[in-house]
Design a protein around this motif. Sequence first.
Motif, PDB file in Angstrom:
ATOM      1  N   GLN A  44      -8.582-132.286 -60.648  1.00 27.09           N
ATOM      2  CA  GLN A  44      -9.455-133.640 -60.778  1.00 27.09           C
ATOM      3  C   GLN A  44      -9.219-134.491 -61.952  1.00 27.09           C
ATOM      4  OE1 GLN A  44     -13.347-132.058 -60.147  1.00 27.09           O
ATOM      5  NE2 GLN A  44     -13.016-131.568 -57.785  1.00 27.09           N
ATOM      6  N   SER A  45      -8.970-133.748 -63.082  1.00 24.09           N
ATOM      7  CA  SER A  45      -8.548-134.369 -64.144  1.00 24.09           C
ATOM      8  C   SER A  45      -7.344-135.035 -64.289  1.00 24.09           C
ATOM      9  CB  SER A  45      -8.725-133.546 -65.496  1.00 24.09           C
ATOM     10  OG  SER A  45     -10.091-132.800 -65.443  1.00 24.09           O
ATOM     11  N   LEU A  46      -6.322-134.383 -63.531  1.00 23.72           N
ATOM     12  CA  LEU A  46      -4.852-135.009 -63.375  1.00 23.72           C
ATOM     13  C   LEU A  46      -4.915-136.144 -62.581  1.00 23.72           C
ATOM     14  CD1 LEU A  46      -2.747-131.462 -63.541  1.00 23.72           C
ATOM     15  CD2 LEU A  46      -3.002-133.389 -65.189  1.00 23.72           C
ATOM     16  N   THR A  47      -5.768-136.161 -61.277  1.00 23.20           N
ATOM     17  CA  THR A  47      -5.939-137.312 -60.570  1.00 23.20           C
ATOM     18  C   THR A  47      -6.497-138.227 -61.437  1.00 23.20           C
ATOM     19  OG1 THR A  47      -6.307-135.803 -58.857  1.00 23.20           O
ATOM     20  CG2 THR A  47      -6.980-138.165 -58.464  1.00 23.20           C
ATOM     21  N   VAL A  48      -7.491-138.450 -62.220  1.00 26.62           N
ATOM     22  CA  VAL A  48      -8.002-139.455 -62.979  1.00 26.62           C
ATOM     23  C   VAL A  48      -6.876-139.847 -63.989  1.00 26.62           C
ATOM     24  CG1 VAL A  48      -9.655-139.816 -64.576  1.00 26.62           C
ATOM     25  CG2 VAL A  48     -10.570-138.542 -62.650  1.00 26.62           C
ATOM     26  N   ALA A  49      -5.919-139.010 -64.442  1.00 22.72           N
ATOM     27  CA  ALA A  49      -5.307-139.395 -65.808  1.00 22.72           C
ATOM     28  C   ALA A  49      -4.100-140.059 -64.990  1.00 22.72           C
ATOM     29  CB  ALA A  49      -4.573-137.978 -66.091  1.00 22.72           C
ATOM     30  N   TRP A  50      -3.807-139.725 -63.531  1.00 21.01           N
ATOM     31  CA  TRP A  50      -2.766-140.316 -62.734  1.00 21.01           C
ATOM     32  C   TRP A  50      -3.336-141.859 -62.438  1.00 21.01           C
ATOM     33  CZ3 TRP A  50       2.211-140.544 -62.256  1.00 21.01           C
ATOM     34  CH2 TRP A  50       2.869-141.284 -61.072  1.00 21.01           C
ATOM     35  N   ARG A  51      -4.508-142.003 -62.221  1.00 23.39           N
ATOM     36  CA  ARG A  51      -5.060-143.209 -61.994  1.00 23.39           C
ATOM     37  C   ARG A  51      -5.157-144.100 -63.305  1.00 23.39           C
ATOM     38  NH1 ARG A  51      -9.806-145.503 -64.753  1.00 23.39           N
ATOM     39  NH2 ARG A  51     -10.499-147.379 -63.715  1.00 23.39           N
ATOM     40  N   ASN A  52      -5.190-143.689 -64.405  1.00 22.12           N
ATOM     41  CA  ASN A  52      -4.845-144.325 -65.664  1.00 22.12           C
ATOM     42  C   ASN A  52      -3.613-144.784 -65.736  1.00 22.12           C
ATOM     43  OD1 ASN A  52      -7.628-144.083 -66.175  1.00 22.12           O
ATOM     44  ND2 ASN A  52      -7.403-142.665 -67.734  1.00 22.12           N
ATOM     45  N   VAL A  53      -2.593-143.906 -65.543  1.00 18.39           N
ATOM     46  CA  VAL A  53      -1.147-144.365 -65.813  1.00 18.39           C
ATOM     47  C   VAL A  53      -0.762-145.438 -64.654  1.00 18.39           C
ATOM     48  CG1 VAL A  53       1.179-143.507 -65.178  1.00 18.39           C
ATOM     49  CG2 VAL A  53      -0.415-141.908 -66.431  1.00 18.39           C
ATOM     50  N   MET A  54      -1.365-145.374 -63.429  1.00 24.99           N
ATOM     51  CA  MET A  54      -1.283-146.555 -62.530  1.00 24.99           C
ATOM     52  C   MET A  54      -1.559-147.764 -63.069  1.00 24.99           C
ATOM     53  SD  MET A  54       0.772-145.621 -59.962  1.00 24.99           S
ATOM     54  CE  MET A  54       1.777-144.415 -61.292  1.00 24.99           C
ATOM     55  N   GLN A  55      -2.775-147.674 -63.922  1.00 28.56           N
ATOM     56  CA  GLN A  55      -3.269-148.910 -64.325  1.00 28.56           C
ATOM     57  C   GLN A  55      -2.285-149.534 -65.557  1.00 28.56           C
ATOM     58  OE1 GLN A  55      -7.071-147.946 -65.972  1.00 28.56           O
ATOM     59  NE2 GLN A  55      -8.323-149.532 -64.673  1.00 28.56           N
ATOM     60  N   ILE A  56      -1.784-148.783 -66.092  1.00 20.78           N
ATOM     61  CA  ILE A  56      -0.639-149.271 -67.256  1.00 20.78           C
ATOM     62  C   ILE A  56       0.857-149.671 -66.506  1.00 20.78           C
ATOM     63  CG2 ILE A  56       0.838-148.541 -69.009  1.00 20.78           C
ATOM     64  CD1 ILE A  56      -1.417-146.468 -70.141  1.00 20.78           C
ATOM     65  N   ARG A  57       0.933-149.064 -65.238  1.00 23.56           N
ATOM     66  CA  ARG A  57       1.943-149.727 -64.672  1.00 23.56           C
ATOM     67  C   ARG A  57       1.766-151.082 -64.006  1.00 23.56           C
ATOM     68  NH1 ARG A  57       4.447-146.787 -59.086  1.00 23.56           N
ATOM     69  NH2 ARG A  57       6.013-148.409 -58.830  1.00 23.56           N
ATOM     70  N   HIS A  58       0.479-151.177 -63.654  1.00 25.88           N
ATOM     71  CA  HIS A  58       0.248-152.867 -63.087  1.00 25.88           C
ATOM     72  C   HIS A  58      -0.123-153.522 -64.054  1.00 25.88           C
ATOM     73  CE1 HIS A  58       0.571-151.295 -59.111  1.00 25.88           C
ATOM     74  NE2 HIS A  58      -0.433-150.372 -59.159  1.00 25.88           N
ATOM     75  N   THR A  59      -0.477-153.373 -65.461  1.00 15.68           N
ATOM     76  CA  THR A  59      -0.782-154.001 -66.484  1.00 15.68           C
ATOM     77  C   THR A  59      -0.070-153.531 -67.664  1.00 15.68           C
ATOM     78  OG1 THR A  59      -2.896-152.778 -67.023  1.00 15.68           O
ATOM     79  CG2 THR A  59      -2.900-154.993 -65.537  1.00 15.68           C
ATOM     80  N   PRO A  60       1.342-153.723 -67.847  1.00 16.52           N
ATOM     81  CA  PRO A  60       2.042-152.802 -69.085  1.00 16.52           C
ATOM     82  C   PRO A  60       1.636-153.701 -70.328  1.00 16.52           C
ATOM     83  CG  PRO A  60       3.319-154.242 -67.562  1.00 16.52           C
ATOM     84  CD  PRO A  60       1.913-154.272 -66.745  1.00 16.52           C
ATOM     85  N   GLU A  61       0.933-154.803 -70.248  1.00 13.37           N
ATOM     86  CA  GLU A  61       0.577-155.505 -71.729  1.00 13.37           C
ATOM     87  C   GLU A  61      -0.356-154.312 -72.298  1.00 13.37           C
ATOM     88  OE1 GLU A  61      -1.761-157.662 -68.400  1.00 13.37           O
ATOM     89  OE2 GLU A  61       0.342-156.895 -68.829  1.00 13.37           O
ATOM     90  N   LYS A  62      -0.960-153.556 -71.626  1.00 17.07           N
ATOM     91  CA  LYS A  62      -1.911-152.634 -72.421  1.00 17.07           C
ATOM     92  C   LYS A  62      -1.086-151.796 -73.358  1.00 17.07           C
ATOM     93  CE  LYS A  62      -5.523-152.021 -69.028  1.00 17.07           C
ATOM     94  NZ  LYS A  62      -6.339-151.317 -68.416  1.00 17.07           N
ATOM     95  N   LEU A  63       0.375-151.774 -73.289  1.00 18.94           N
ATOM     96  CA  LEU A  63       1.259-150.903 -74.186  1.00 18.94           C
ATOM     97  C   LEU A  63       1.668-151.933 -75.299  1.00 18.94           C
ATOM     98  CD1 LEU A  63       2.859-148.419 -71.932  1.00 18.94           C
ATOM     99  CD2 LEU A  63       1.083-148.031 -73.166  1.00 18.94           C
ATOM    100  N   LEU A  64       1.305-153.149 -75.400  1.00 16.43           N
ATOM    101  CA  LEU A  64       1.831-153.914 -76.238  1.00 16.43           C
ATOM    102  C   LEU A  64       1.843-153.410 -77.653  1.00 16.43           C
ATOM    103  CD1 LEU A  64       3.816-156.679 -76.366  1.00 16.43           C
ATOM    104  CD2 LEU A  64       1.440-158.007 -76.621  1.00 16.43           C
ATOM    105  N   ASP A  65       0.461-153.177 -78.105  1.00 19.50           N
ATOM    106  CA  ASP A  65      -0.005-152.690 -79.506  1.00 19.50           C
ATOM    107  C   ASP A  65       0.782-151.509 -79.814  1.00 19.50           C
ATOM    108  OD1 ASP A  65      -1.121-151.167 -77.329  1.00 19.50           O
ATOM    109  OD2 ASP A  65      -3.161-150.863 -78.823  1.00 19.50           O
ATOM    110  N   VAL A  66       1.020-150.439 -79.019  1.00 19.86           N
ATOM    111  CA  VAL A  66       1.634-149.293 -79.319  1.00 19.86           C
ATOM    112  C   VAL A  66       3.267-149.461 -79.379  1.00 19.86           C
ATOM    113  CG1 VAL A  66      -0.223-147.931 -78.642  1.00 19.86           C
ATOM    114  CG2 VAL A  66       1.751-148.461 -76.866  1.00 19.86           C
ATOM    115  N   ILE A  67       3.511-150.526 -78.875  1.00 19.78           N
ATOM    116  CA  ILE A  67       5.073-150.828 -78.930  1.00 19.78           C
ATOM    117  C   ILE A  67       5.509-151.538 -80.268  1.00 19.78           C
ATOM    118  CG2 ILE A  67       7.167-152.285 -77.785  1.00 19.78           C
ATOM    119  CD1 ILE A  67       5.803-151.419 -75.169  1.00 19.78           C
ATOM    120  N   LEU A  68       4.583-152.517 -80.552  1.00 14.78           N
ATOM    121  CA  LEU A  68       4.738-153.694 -81.614  1.00 14.78           C
ATOM    122  C   LEU A  68       4.183-152.807 -83.004  1.00 14.78           C
ATOM    123  CD1 LEU A  68       3.568-156.928 -80.418  1.00 14.78           C
ATOM    124  CD2 LEU A  68       6.158-155.875 -80.623  1.00 14.78           C
ATOM    125  N   MET A  69       3.301-151.960 -82.837  1.00  9.86           N
ATOM    126  CA  MET A  69       2.738-151.324 -84.243  1.00  9.86           C
ATOM    127  C   MET A  69       3.642-150.484 -85.055  1.00  9.86           C
ATOM    128  SD  MET A  69      -1.171-149.537 -84.731  1.00  9.86           S
ATOM    129  CE  MET A  69      -0.825-148.761 -83.247  1.00  9.86           C
TER     130      MET A  69
END
Length: 284
Positions: A44-69
């Motif tokens: 179940q935890s991995l299912t929730v984790a995959w849901r968070n990964v899919m969120q990043i896939r649809h909104t990749p700007e969430k990774l902007l800080d860790v890419i620039l920092m």
Amino acid sequence: MTTQLTDHATAVPVTSTRPAGTGPAAPPRRALRSRIGAAETLRQSLTVAWRNVMQIRHTPEKLLDVILMPAVFLVLFLYVFGGAVAGSTHAYLEQLLPGLVAMMAMFGTMGLGTSLCDDIRKGVFDRFRSLPIARSAPLIGSVLGDTVRFCAVMAVLTGFGCALGFRFHAAPLDILAAYGLAYLFYLGVCWISVLIGLSVSSPETVQGMSLIWTMPLTFGSSVLLASAATMPGWVNPVTDLADSVRALTIGGPVGLHPLYTLAWAAGIVIVTFPLAMRMYARRV
């Protein structure tokens, strides 16, 4: 008088014995749902984790800080301190990049607390509580799903550092061990970010609360200077991680620093996980 009743949930006949004329029989008691095991909780935890990964896939700007920092920090510290600390930027780069791996393992966790607090405010975790899943699965899944952020920040930091001239001086297995150690420490520190995200009421507050404890630990460690001889003698887990990564990537005595780092990561989880679960039960 004996009446045959049927439990429609299980389709098993249940016998109810009652005196005649005493009214309808009480419905049979249903069996309580069995506890969710560790394997099912992990699934179940991995299912929730995959849901968070899919969120990043649809909104990749969430990774902007860790890419620039990591790129900004690497260039800033390299060209500001390189000549003064090591005599040249090239010599300082080999000291700096392994230290920044430890720094990013600290700073990269702040986004988790922010997104967790935002999900709670939007009611996402209210929906999780209504589902027949383990109570810890949403929190564990959030931490595991943040692996994407860790991989992104380390890939950008290492790739940009190699482009500037950094070279590894160790065996591939030692290099993998260095990043694996940083990842385990990252997972441990993530639970502090989870605890902060559950404690505050707005995502904006998470960043400020996180900087209060990450800044002293990070800049009071050996992330920028390979020698910690002139630093305070108190134990700093970030120093243990930075020294471990340096020894495993550019060579040198490893010592007990990896064991200390693992002990710190395990200790953080042991302390913060129960606190986070209590806070989660109160907050959601």
